[in-house]
Design an enzyme around this catalytic site. Structure first.
Site, PDB file in Angstrom:
ATOM      1  N   ASP A 193      13.721   4.815   3.667  1.00 53.56           N
ATOM      2  CA  ASP A 193      12.907   3.613   3.826  1.00 53.56           C
ATOM      3  C   ASP A 193      13.700   2.319   3.658  1.00 53.56           C
ATOM      4  O   ASP A 193      13.227   1.243   4.043  1.00 53.56           O
ATOM      5  CB  ASP A 193      11.772   3.591   2.795  1.00 53.56           C
ATOM      6  CG  ASP A 193      10.552   4.376   3.255  1.00 53.56           C
ATOM      7  OD1 ASP A 193      10.579   4.910   4.379  1.00 53.56           O
ATOM      8  OD2 ASP A 193       9.586   4.462   2.486  1.00 53.56           O
ATOM      9  N   LYS A 242       5.793  -2.560   1.622  1.00 51.89           N
ATOM     10  CA  LYS A 242       5.798  -2.041   2.996  1.00 51.89           C
ATOM     11  C   LYS A 242       4.461  -1.354   3.256  1.00 51.89           C
ATOM     12  O   LYS A 242       4.069  -0.461   2.511  1.00 51.89           O
ATOM     13  CB  LYS A 242       6.929  -1.031   3.189  1.00 51.89           C
ATOM     14  CG  LYS A 242       6.890  -0.302   4.538  1.00 51.89           C
ATOM     15  CD  LYS A 242       8.015   0.689   4.678  1.00 51.89           C
ATOM     16  CE  LYS A 242       7.958   1.813   3.699  1.00 51.89           C
ATOM     17  NZ  LYS A 242       6.792   2.742   3.940  1.00 51.89           N
TER      18      LYS A 242
END
Length: 295
Positions: free
Chosen positions: A144, A15
């Protein structure tokens, strides 16, 4: 742990926070964010197979840094999904994690590993659970994980749980660089001097290399100054990206991984090779981001 049966592999994409604004803090201590994030083709791999007993095996460059006990998010994801499945059958599995991403490096590696495990286990076990259900379980393990389950260009708000997908987002050529300095997220947040910053500006109507670069120029990573003060090597990583011709360079997340934006994948590969030749001990990877379309 005995013979495993019919393994399959799921990708755990890195990410990358292209921009990360810290806009506030909740009473429970969670920080409020606004972030434009993309996910790269390069990342970890999670292989799952039915077995006679549960097992967890880690390989890859960064395997020695991965905890093998119940503190690992992959095992937490397995146990949480099992618990939520209740009466549904969840037989033993062997999970093999190929750890290609540095640990504590600001690219959501552990969260992405957990997301891949949730997706893979749901399919392996044939569970009756949709994406929203997986995201709820993921959020209980880490802020997340829901965005790592999505793994497409998105804007994350709140504590990272309010997600808006960004359509018509093409693949980006990226080079990831980490100077080998783990940086615990909590330490970086604790070092912030301000937590009530301006939110993200509106995204450009049409996103391409040039419009995105111009937009990034007026955004920030509010964690970067604190992280660079704690680990000056981050500044050196950014400098090497710029020397290699990056159109835009920034630290991702809480660091220490930095990214450079390149107009094509081939240019990114050449830049990565140049940096790798000068810094052979660093983590350096040329990659492309996932598009907004299903892949």
């Amino acid at each position: 742990m005995d013979t495993d049966i019919g393994s399959r592999t799921w990708h755990a994409h890195a990410k990358i926070n292209l921009a990360l604004h810290i806009t506030g803090r909740r009473p429970d201590g969670y920080h409020l964010i606004e972030s434009l994030a993309v996910f790269t083709r390069f990342g970890d791999r999670v292989e799952i197979a039915l077995a006679d007993s549960d097992g967890f095996i880690v390989s890859g460059r960064y395997a020695p840094t991965v905890p093998l006990d119940d503190s690992n998010l992959v095992l937490k994801a397995r146990d949480a999904l099992r618990k939520s499945a209740a009466s549904e059958r969840t037989p033993p599995v062997v999970i093999r994690l190929e750890k290609n991403l540095p640990v504590a490096s600001g690219v959501g590696g552990g969260s992405s590993d957990a997301a891949a495990a949730l997706r893979g286990l749901a399919q392996t076990w044939g569970l009756d659970i949709d994406g929203a259900g997986l995201a709820r379980i993921g959020l209980s393990l880490g802020a997340d994980i829901p965005m790592c389950l999505a793994a497409k260009p998105l804007v994350a708000r709140g504590i990272g749980d309010e997600l808006s997908m960004v359509p018509d987002f093409s693949a980006l050529g990226l080079v990831l660089v980490n100077p080998g300095t783990p940086l615990p997220t909590a330490d970086v947040f604790a070092a912030l001097s301000r937590r009530d910053n301006e939110p993200l500006p509106p995204l450009p109507r049409s996103i391409d290399f040039h419009s995105l670069r111009n937009w990034l120029e007026v955004t920030r990573n509010d964690l970067e100054p604190a992280a660079v003060a704690m680990q000056p090597a981050i500044g050196r990583a950014l400098s090497w990206l710029n020397k290699a011709g990056s159109g835009f360079s920034r630290m991702s997340g809480s660091g220490a991984t930095c990214f450079g934006l390149f107009e094509t994948g081939n240019v990114a590969k050449r830049a990565a090779a140049e940096i790798r030749s000068r810094q052979p001990d660093w983590f350096v990877a040329a990659t492309r981001s996932m598009t907004s379309e299903a892949e």
